[in-house]
Design an enzyme around this catalytic site. Structure first.
Site, PDB file in Angstrom:
ATOM      1  N   ARG A 130      -7.617  -0.275   1.280  1.00  0.00           N
ATOM      2  CA  ARG A 130      -8.165  -1.504   0.695  1.00  0.00           C
ATOM      3  C   ARG A 130      -8.612  -1.279  -0.743  1.00  0.00           C
ATOM      4  O   ARG A 130      -8.553  -2.189  -1.571  1.00  0.00           O
ATOM      5  CB  ARG A 130      -9.302  -2.029   1.583  1.00  0.00           C
ATOM      6  CG  ARG A 130     -10.494  -1.139   1.665  1.00  0.00           C
ATOM      7  CD  ARG A 130     -11.383  -1.432   2.869  1.00  0.00           C
ATOM      8  NE  ARG A 130     -10.793  -0.965   4.125  1.00  0.00           N
ATOM      9  CZ  ARG A 130     -11.340  -1.139   5.322  1.00  0.00           C
ATOM     10  NH1 ARG A 130     -12.489  -1.785   5.453  1.00  0.00           N
ATOM     11  NH2 ARG A 130     -10.756  -0.679   6.406  1.00  0.00           N
TER      12      ARG A 130
ATOM     13  N   GLU B 205      -9.410   3.835   2.462  1.00  0.00           N
ATOM     14  CA  GLU B 205      -8.929   3.940   1.079  1.00  0.00           C
ATOM     15  C   GLU B 205      -7.870   2.907   0.734  1.00  0.00           C
ATOM     16  O   GLU B 205      -7.706   2.548  -0.428  1.00  0.00           O
ATOM     17  CB  GLU B 205      -8.387   5.354   0.820  1.00  0.00           C
ATOM     18  CG  GLU B 205      -6.915   5.605   1.214  1.00  0.00           C
ATOM     19  CD  GLU B 205      -6.627   5.413   2.701  1.00  0.00           C
ATOM     20  OE1 GLU B 205      -7.575   5.502   3.504  1.00  0.00           O
ATOM     21  OE2 GLU B 205      -5.470   5.158   3.059  1.00  0.00           O
TER      22      GLU B 205
ATOM     23  N   ASP C 101     -12.056   7.259   4.099  1.00  0.00           N
ATOM     24  CA  ASP C 101     -10.829   7.016   4.859  1.00  0.00           C
ATOM     25  C   ASP C 101     -10.457   5.529   4.857  1.00  0.00           C
ATOM     26  O   ASP C 101      -9.372   5.161   5.291  1.00  0.00           O
ATOM     27  CB  ASP C 101     -10.995   7.527   6.293  1.00  0.00           C
ATOM     28  CG  ASP C 101      -9.665   7.724   7.000  1.00  0.00           C
ATOM     29  OD1 ASP C 101      -8.619   7.659   6.324  1.00  0.00           O
ATOM     30  OD2 ASP C 101      -9.673   7.942   8.224  1.00  0.00           O
TER      31      ASP C 101
ATOM     32  N   ASP D  30      -2.486  10.294   3.602  1.00  0.00           N
ATOM     33  CA  ASP D  30      -3.881   9.917   3.823  1.00  0.00           C
ATOM     34  C   ASP D  30      -4.565  10.982   4.682  1.00  0.00           C
ATOM     35  O   ASP D  30      -4.469  10.962   5.902  1.00  0.00           O
ATOM     36  CB  ASP D  30      -3.942   8.548   4.510  1.00  0.00           C
ATOM     37  CG  ASP D  30      -5.376   8.088   4.741  1.00  0.00           C
ATOM     38  OD1 ASP D  30      -6.294   8.703   4.163  1.00  0.00           O
ATOM     39  OD2 ASP D  30      -5.570   7.100   5.489  1.00  0.00           O
TER      40      ASP D  30
ATOM     41  N   LYS E 268       0.860  -1.193   0.000  1.00  0.00           N
ATOM     42  CA  LYS E 268       0.000   0.000   0.000  1.00  0.00           C
ATOM     43  C   LYS E 268       0.889   1.233   0.000  1.00  0.00           C
ATOM     44  O   LYS E 268       1.716   1.401   0.894  1.00  0.00           O
ATOM     45  CB  LYS E 268      -0.907   0.008   1.242  1.00  0.00           C
ATOM     46  CG  LYS E 268      -1.631   1.344   1.479  1.00  0.00           C
ATOM     47  CD  LYS E 268      -2.543   1.317   2.712  1.00  0.00           C
ATOM     48  CE  LYS E 268      -3.118   2.704   3.021  1.00  0.00           C
ATOM     49  NZ  LYS E 268      -3.969   2.720   4.234  1.00  0.00           N
TER      50      LYS E 268
ATOM     51  N   LYS F  78      -9.801  13.149   8.277  1.00  0.00           N
ATOM     52  CA  LYS F  78      -9.262  12.807   9.601  1.00  0.00           C
ATOM     53  C   LYS F  78      -9.110  14.083  10.423  1.00  0.00           C
ATOM     54  O   LYS F  78      -8.767  15.122   9.865  1.00  0.00           O
ATOM     55  CB  LYS F  78      -7.871  12.171   9.452  1.00  0.00           C
ATOM     56  CG  LYS F  78      -7.849  10.756   8.939  1.00  0.00           C
ATOM     57  CD  LYS F  78      -6.405  10.251   8.888  1.00  0.00           C
ATOM     58  CE  LYS F  78      -6.312   8.873   8.255  1.00  0.00           C
ATOM     59  NZ  LYS F  78      -6.898   7.800   9.076  1.00  0.00           N
TER      60      LYS F  78
ATOM     61  N   ASP G 240       1.696   6.413   5.427  1.00  0.00           N
ATOM     62  CA  ASP G 240       0.722   5.469   4.879  1.00  0.00           C
ATOM     63  C   ASP G 240       1.201   4.788   3.584  1.00  0.00           C
ATOM     64  O   ASP G 240       0.473   4.007   2.982  1.00  0.00           O
ATOM     65  CB  ASP G 240      -0.611   6.201   4.651  1.00  0.00           C
ATOM     66  CG  ASP G 240      -1.818   5.329   4.924  1.00  0.00           C
ATOM     67  OD1 ASP G 240      -1.652   4.275   5.563  1.00  0.00           O
ATOM     68  OD2 ASP G 240      -2.918   5.690   4.479  1.00  0.00           O
TER      69      ASP G 240
HETATM   70  N1  BES Z   1      -4.038   4.674   7.010  1.00  0.00           N
HETATM   71  C1  BES Z   1      -5.117   4.405   7.871  1.00  0.00           C
HETATM   72  C2  BES Z   1      -4.811   3.401   8.969  1.00  0.00           C
HETATM   73  C3  BES Z   1      -3.762   3.782   9.984  1.00  0.00           C
HETATM   74  C4  BES Z   1      -4.118   4.213  11.233  1.00  0.00           C
HETATM   75  C5  BES Z   1      -2.421   3.617   9.703  1.00  0.00           C
HETATM   76  C6  BES Z   1      -3.162   4.512  12.168  1.00  0.00           C
HETATM   77  C7  BES Z   1      -1.446   3.931  10.643  1.00  0.00           C
HETATM   78  C8  BES Z   1      -1.829   4.373  11.882  1.00  0.00           C
HETATM   79  C9  BES Z   1      -6.288   3.849   7.057  1.00  0.00           C
HETATM   80  O1  BES Z   1      -6.390   4.298   5.758  1.00  0.00           O
HETATM   81  C10 BES Z   1      -7.534   4.275   7.753  1.00  0.00           C
HETATM   82  O2  BES Z   1      -7.781   5.451   7.815  1.00  0.00           O
HETATM   83  N2  BES Z   1      -8.289   3.304   8.245  1.00  0.00           N
HETATM   84  C11 BES Z   1      -9.513   3.582   8.925  1.00  0.00           C
HETATM   85  C12 BES Z   1     -10.531   2.593   8.449  1.00  0.00           C
HETATM   86  C13 BES Z   1     -11.941   2.892   8.885  1.00  0.00           C
HETATM   87  C14 BES Z   1     -12.418   4.177   8.247  1.00  0.00           C
HETATM   88  C15 BES Z   1     -12.828   1.746   8.503  1.00  0.00           C
HETATM   89  C16 BES Z   1      -9.266   3.429  10.416  1.00  0.00           C
HETATM   90  O3  BES Z   1      -8.465   2.585  10.819  1.00  0.00           O
HETATM   91  O4  BES Z   1      -9.833   4.205  11.170  1.00  0.00           O
HETATM   92 ZN    ZN Z   2      -4.688   4.891   4.871  1.00  0.00          ZN
HETATM   93 MN    MN Z   3      -7.456   6.123   5.611  1.00  0.00          MN
END
Ligand code: BES
Ligand code: ZN
Ligand code: MN
Length: 494
Positions: free
Chosen positions: A348, A346, A344, A267, A262, A274, A285
């Protein structure tokens, strides 16, 4: 950094610092007796004072030392002989090298113990020392006028002259540089490491180390119908791309291992924006992609007799009038329709199309790495990666490789009951499965894009980027999993 070997007695080695490993509750033997004599019994005194315990990663510094070649000494504990492992040696040597990297122009020597090191071989120690000297002396403060860490000028390993020792130094040099490459890419600011900025660096290292390089630009991605990946890129003026690097060491008919990363270079969360605290570290990310690239350089330089392809999906997730929206229906490259519930989620969406591309390219086995979910960090903590699979044997191979390298990975279940949570109302699947089991529903989402290929997904959201300094590692990018991927490639051929 120059890394070399000497078989001079440790008392005669000239360096700014001499690092001396000490095993817990062991008698002074071999070179340590020699050192004790040259220092008029200092080691014996330190021991009887209880100051030289050899406890894991404990350190004792002596400065202004006279009577030997080095004016400064650092004793570092390896713990008890029975408990020594690769992870423990790494921790001790990272602590030692980090502790003495505060000044520029430092020459360092490390004594390679002659006593048996439990489960770790002498060459294992040498490789760890060569790698740690490079990783521990490189900080994250790339843009600070006065840096807190300075790469050593030279690193000398005190050990007998054998071909194995030379090979271990070369291995450590390569692994240290690979991990530092991953760290550097992740630590650099997102204004520099855009999708094309990443691709440029990837092209340069591919050329340097003899990897086949290919970049699919936005137009090519459109021709590939990567509707899922492209949707994420829509809100950004930075065009997306996919980078492919390939090492062909296993012959034209040999099986191929795919490493998929990825690479969300920033992000913001997109329209599901966020908050500042959550966005602050989101340059990290793209750590999955950086880990793949770092590992690929090592695989090529070690010329492993296997075929390995790295795929990196590079996108910036931003807001804007063109940004993809909640409620949008995306059609992924393999025809699966996706309902966007949260922009968010994204990562996946990016991986979906890259995974399907790798599957269609005919690779035999897949590992993907992604800073995918905060939920995985909630489940396992900051220092452990989550593993998810559709093929237990393949996952066991990866877990065994991780055990050897000492990187912490824990498998989470993929039961069918989780599938209900991502079933779509309007399209085939939704891009989030709600609050509970978030790391697993993300993995179940990815499973729709790997067909029947043996696949392991690694969620590295916790360990890829450290929130604070620890004695054995710098805050910021860690390079976690580079070693395990190289070890996995090593095992792939056999
Ligand atoms: N890049 C983030 C996940 C992340 C969180 C990486 C903390 C490193 C540290 C990912 O894209 C994300 O935002 N995931 C969301 C998913 C949710 C919206 C279903 C999350 O984990 O909150
Ligand atoms: Zn992300
Ligand atoms: Mn995200």
């Amino acid at each position: 950094m120059e890394i070399r070997r000497t078989d001079k007695p440790l008392t005669q080695v000239e360096a700014d610092w001499l690092i001396v490993p000490v095993i817990e509750s062991a008698e002074l033997t071999g070179p340590l007796t020699l050192l004790d004599q040259a220092l008029s019994g200092t080691l014996t005194r330190l021991k009887s004072l209880g100051d030289l315990t050899g406890k894991l990663a404990s350190t004792v510094m002596l400065r202004g030392v006279v009577g030997i070649g080095a004016p400064r000494l650092l004793f570092v504990g390896l713990g008890t002989a029975q408990e020594i492992s690769t992870a423990r040696i790494d921790k001790a040597l990272m602590t030692a090298t980090r502790a003495i990297a505060d000044k520029p122009n430092t020459k360092v020597a490390i004594l390679v113990p002659t006593d048996p090191l439990g489960a770790v071989s002498t060459v294992g120690f040498i490789a760890s020392a060569a790698a740690s000297g490079q990783i521990g002396s490189l900080g994250q403060d790339l843009f600070r006028t006065e840096r807190s860490r300075h790469p050593f000028t030279s690193l000398t390993l005190i050990t007998a002259n054998t071909p194995e020792a030379e090979a271990a130094i070369e291995l450590g040099r390569i692994m240290g540089q690979a991990i530092n490459l991953t760290r550097d890419l992740v630590n650099r600011p997102p204004q520099e490491i855009t999708p094309l900025g990443f691709a440029k660096r990837a092209e340069a290292v591919a050329q340097e180390f003899g990897l086949r390089f290919e970049m699919l630009d936005q137009t090519r991605l459109q021709q590939e119908h990567m509707g899922s990946l492209l949707a994420v890129a829509q809100g950004s003026p930075q065009p997306p791309c996919m980078v492919i690097v390939e090492h062909n060491g296993g012959g034209p008919n040999g099986p191929r291992l795919a490493l998929v990363g990825k690479g969300v270079t920033f992000d913001s969360g997109g329209l599901s924006l966020k908050p500042t605290d959550g966005m602050l570290t989101m340059k990290c990310d793209m750590a999955g992609a950086a880990t793949v690239l770092g590992a690929m350089t090592a695989i090529a330089r070690l010329n492993l007799p296997v075929n390995v392809v790295g795929y990196m999906g590079l996108v910036e997730n931003m807001i804007g009038g063109n940004a993809f929206k909640l409620g949008d229906i995306l059609t992924a490259r393999n025809g699966v329709t996706i309902e966007v519930l949260n922009t968010d989620a994204e990562g996946r969406l990016v991986l979906a199309d890259v995974l399907s591309y790798a599957v269609d390219a005919g690779v035999d086995r897949i590992v993907d790495l992604a800073t995918l979910t905060g939920a995985c960090v909630v489940a396992l903590g900051e220092d452990v990666s989550g593993a998810f699979t559709n093929d237990q044997r393949w996952c066991d191979t990866l877990l065994a490789a991780a055990k050897t390298t000492g990187e912490d990975v824990w498998q989470l279940p993929m039961w069918d009951s989780y599938e209900d949570l991502i079933k779509g109302d309007i399209g085939d699947i939704k891009n989030t499965g709600g609050r509970w089991g978030g790391a697993i529903t993300a993995a179940r989402f990815l499973q729709h894009f790997v067909g029947k290929k043996p696949w392991v997904h690694l969620d590295i959201a916790g360990p890829a980027f450290a929130s604070s300094n620890k004695p054995h590692r710098e805050a910021g990018a860690t390079g976690h999993m580079v070693k395990t991927l190289v070890e996995l490639a090593r095992r792939f051929g056999v």
